[in-house]
Write an enzyme that holds these catalytic residues in place. Structure first.
Site, PDB file in Angstrom:
ATOM      1  CE  LYS A 110      -3.259  -2.400   2.943  1.00 48.37           C
ATOM      2  NZ  LYS A 110      -3.517  -2.706   4.315  1.00 48.37           N
TER       3      LYS A 110
ATOM      4  CD  GLU B 132      -5.443   4.697   5.068  1.00 47.28           C
ATOM      5  OE1 GLU B 132      -6.462   4.174   4.619  1.00 47.28           O
ATOM      6  OE2 GLU B 132      -4.357   4.671   4.470  1.00 47.28           O
TER       7      GLU B 132
ATOM      8  NE  ARG C 102      -5.792 -10.084  -3.214  1.00 49.94           N
ATOM      9  CZ  ARG C 102      -7.000  -9.630  -2.914  1.00 49.94           C
ATOM     10  NH1 ARG C 102      -8.039 -10.002  -3.613  1.00 49.94           N
ATOM     11  NH2 ARG C 102      -7.180  -8.789  -1.908  1.00 49.94           N
TER      12      ARG C 102
END
Lengths: 471, 214
Positions: free
Chosen positions: A119, A213, A314
């Protein structure tokens, strides 16, 4: 296509869907399973496929040595990791391709997984391309003091933006799929939550790094499905809306496309936003040389501001709803199957179509049927399934590893997912109506060790159908 | 709680053995190193740093792993037909006939004396970090649990749940699992001793120590 033998390094319904894609392509396959999964349909289906050994019992799906040892023993030429487990592990992908006896990893190149699988890296690359990302840390934090300082800054920023109830998310950096995430609404409680997530991350992932975050409260979770090949073709298969999630941020109902202005009146130009995020996703894919199936995850706030969340390098659980609404000109007789396309591209084939050939039709809904108690925080339910029946309809597909012809003990090692239902309708209204009909016709019975009846989320899924695609 | 210690000791004396099936812990090519009837020894040394008797090698990805005995006993039922073959995880390879030690007899009999906090599900269990650290610091059992206290972390289906203690208030006398172990449902996790019973428990232990011959 040369004779391939694909090792399916996963379990449950995704293992079954990969088997089906292999059969479509005429590829042979083998499956691995653990003691806990010995009764799973993915094992039975492989055993019943025909002559030759196709099932291998391993100690763990998470042990790469097990996977490679079986691959060599069985003469596998490629490994399909499914989702979870090794699907986003660049070291595994690198090892597969660089070992003495190389094996094709069905997924992006390992360098791409490394760059986008994190990320943190994704955030950095996205920022460099001017793609909007959520404010917060862009590297894992190991220091409580540093984490608290950042949290304080994020609380302050939100107050300055006029947000009445600011909050931050504390996430296990090595986590994924919604696991190891908690919200903090008051700075006073931050340290306690931070420690809890840090301990959880250490136990589950072996890395206590944590991300902090800003918590966006009022948003829709939108995904863009991409499919690229190793010859530079980049295509997208539209968007999905995955906003309906459990309290643990596990998706439960997904819809394609991501918004439908024919059904709901959004306060922003929803088609414009979908076009923008699709464009951003394609740009990022081109920038990193993406070469497989992948999902770009976004959040879109009530006022129509999009932020890139992460890239899942994926195949996604919900890939099939995108396939279900997609058509390829000139190939309308063959339903789109993204797993099949992902295998083809990994084996070096060209997609053989471009974005211009792809068009969309109708709405598709995925229902994740899980043994869980939604009234107790989606607590997983353990026990034995004794009856497992679903309606047969031309507009519905069901994928499950649960045998319907004998009792099945849900393994406590894994999530209590029971089945995926994929519903299609010519528009959102019809898809929702059909999803409701499907759920009402579903019948799951069972009991736990105390003799108490099975608890599933069927009723919850039905109730949430009213909320699809709406803020 | 009163138990008939004589009966229990008689029961264990009549058959002080346990058959342990030794299975392949993972896939690989097996090469036996133990022989039928061979005596095995578990790990030894002050820190159990000396490995037990070598039973077999299990080679996977060119790495031969030495699988050693984790307890004393006698090797039986070696599956020689698998010599040099690739075996799957969980394949039965041999058995060890193990004679219960004095400490093991004490552990087993204590499950009859202590108040047992059993595993509610087949899951992985962890002691809460505070409990584990208190236990590390103190040699004698001293952590008191009463109903409603945080007892154990259950990791089930990828979710951690703190289990609250339910049962007789008392001291954690025995922990029956290692942190992170997979524990079967209803297997004992903690043995709790009410403070009033401490003397009785110690008396039972002393009697076993005196009467059990190894």
């Amino acid at each position: 296509m040369k004779k391939e033998k694909i090792l399916i390094a996963n379990r449950g319904e995704i293992a079954i869907r990969i088997m089906m894609a292999c059969e479509d392509l005429g590829c042979d396959y083998i499956v691995v399973y653990t003691h806990e999964d010995r009764e799973s349909l993915h094992v039975r289906r492989a055993r019943e496929k025909g002559p030759g050994k196709r099932t291998y019992r391993i100690a763990s799906y998470k042990d790469p040595n097990e996977i490679f040892a079986v691959a060599d023993q069985a003469g596998a030429t490629a490994i399909h990791p499914g989702y979870g487990f090794f699907s986003e592990n660049f070291r595994f992908a690198r090892r597969a391709t660089m070992r003495t006896r190389p094996i094709t990893f069905i997924g992006p190149r390992w360098e791409v997984i490394r760059d986008l699988g994190s990320k943190i890296n994704t955030k950095k690359v996205a920022k460099s391309l001017g793609i909007p990302v959520i404010p917060g840390s862009d590297s894992p934090i190991y220091s409580e003091i540093e984490a608290e300082a950042l949290a304080e800054e994020l609380f302050l920023q939100q107050r300055e933006q006029g947000i009445r109830a600011p909050s931050v998310l504390v996430k296990a950096s090595a986590g994924g799929g919604g696991m190891g995430i908690e919200e903090v609404q008051h700075l006073d409680t931050f340290r306690r939550v931070y420690r809890r997530i840090q301990n959880y991350a250490k136990r589950q992932f072996g890395d206590e790094g944590v991300l902090i975050e800003q918590c966006l409260r009022d948003y829709q979770h939108i995904e863009v499905q991409l499919l690229c090949d190793r010859h530079g073709t980049v295509t997208h298969f539209g968007t999905r809306n995955c906003t309906i999630q459990s309290t643990g941020r596990q998706k439960r109902v997904e819809v394609a496309p991501g918004f439908d202005p024919e059904v709901w009146d959004y306060s922003f130009d929803s088609l414009r936003v979908l076009k923008d995020i699709t464009g951003h996703s394609v740009n990022l894919a081109r920038e990193v040389g993406y070469d497989s199936a992948g999902t770009w995850e976004w959040v879109v706030t009530r006022d129509g501001r999009p932020y890139l969340l992460e890239v899942n390098t994926r195949i996604q659980v919900e890939n099939e709803i995108s396939a279900c609404i997609s058509r390829i000109r000139g190939r309308e007789d063959t339903p789109v199957n993204l797993i099949r396309e992902q295998i083809r591209t990994a084996l070096g084939e060209k997609l053989g179509f471009t974005q211009k050939d792809i068009y969309f039709e109708g709405t598709s809904i995925e229902l994740r049927i899980v043994a869980e108690d939604v009234k107790r925080g989606f607590a997983p339910w353990c026990g034995t399934i004794t009856r497992f029946e679903f309606p047969q309809r031309p507009w519905a597909r069901l994928y499950s590893h649960v045998p319907a012809d004998k009792p099945y003990n849900i393994p406590t090692e894994y999530d209590p997912n029971l089945a995926l239902a994929i519903i299609w309708g010519k528009d959102t209204g019809e898809a929702v109506e059909r999803a409701g009909e499907f759920l009402l016709g579903s019948n799951i019975e069972g009991h736990n060790a105390k003799g108490e009846p099975v608890i599933t989320n069927l009723a919850y899924l039905y109730d949430r159908l009213d909320d699809v695609l709406r803020f | 709680m009163d138990i008939n210690l004589n009966d229990l000791l008689r029961h264990y004396r009549s058959n002080p053995y346990e058959e342990h099936e030794i299975r392949a812990p993972h896939t690989g090519v097996v090469k036996f190193r133990a022989e039928e009837g061979q005596q095995t020894f578990g790990p030894s040394g002050k820190w159990l740093h000396k490995p037990g008797t070598l039973l077999f090698l299990l080679e996977r990805e060119n790495n031969p792993k030495r699988i050693t005995a984790s307890f004393n006993g006698e090797v039986a039922g070696i599956r020689h037909e698998l010599e040099g073959c690739f075996v799957e995880a969980g394949t039965l390879l041999l058995t060890i006939r193990h004679r219960l030690s004095k400490e093991e007899i004490i552990d087993r009999i204590l499950t009859e004396v202590l108040s047992i906090f059993p595993a509610p599900q087949r899951a992985r269990y962890y002691l809460p970090p505070e409990t584990a650290s208190q236990m590390d610091k103190k040699a004698e059992p001293s952590i008191f649990l009463k109903p409603g206290d945080d007892a154990i972390i259950m990791s089930l289906m990828k979710r951690d749940t703190m289990l609250k203690y339910e049962g007789t208030p008392g001291i954690i006398y025995k922990v029956y699992f290692h942190s992170g172990d997979m524990v079967e449902r209803d297997a004992p996790l903690l043995g709790i001793c009410p403070p009033d019973n401490l003397k009785y428990v110690q008396k039972v232990i002393q009697r076993i120590k005196n009467e059990w011959e190894e």
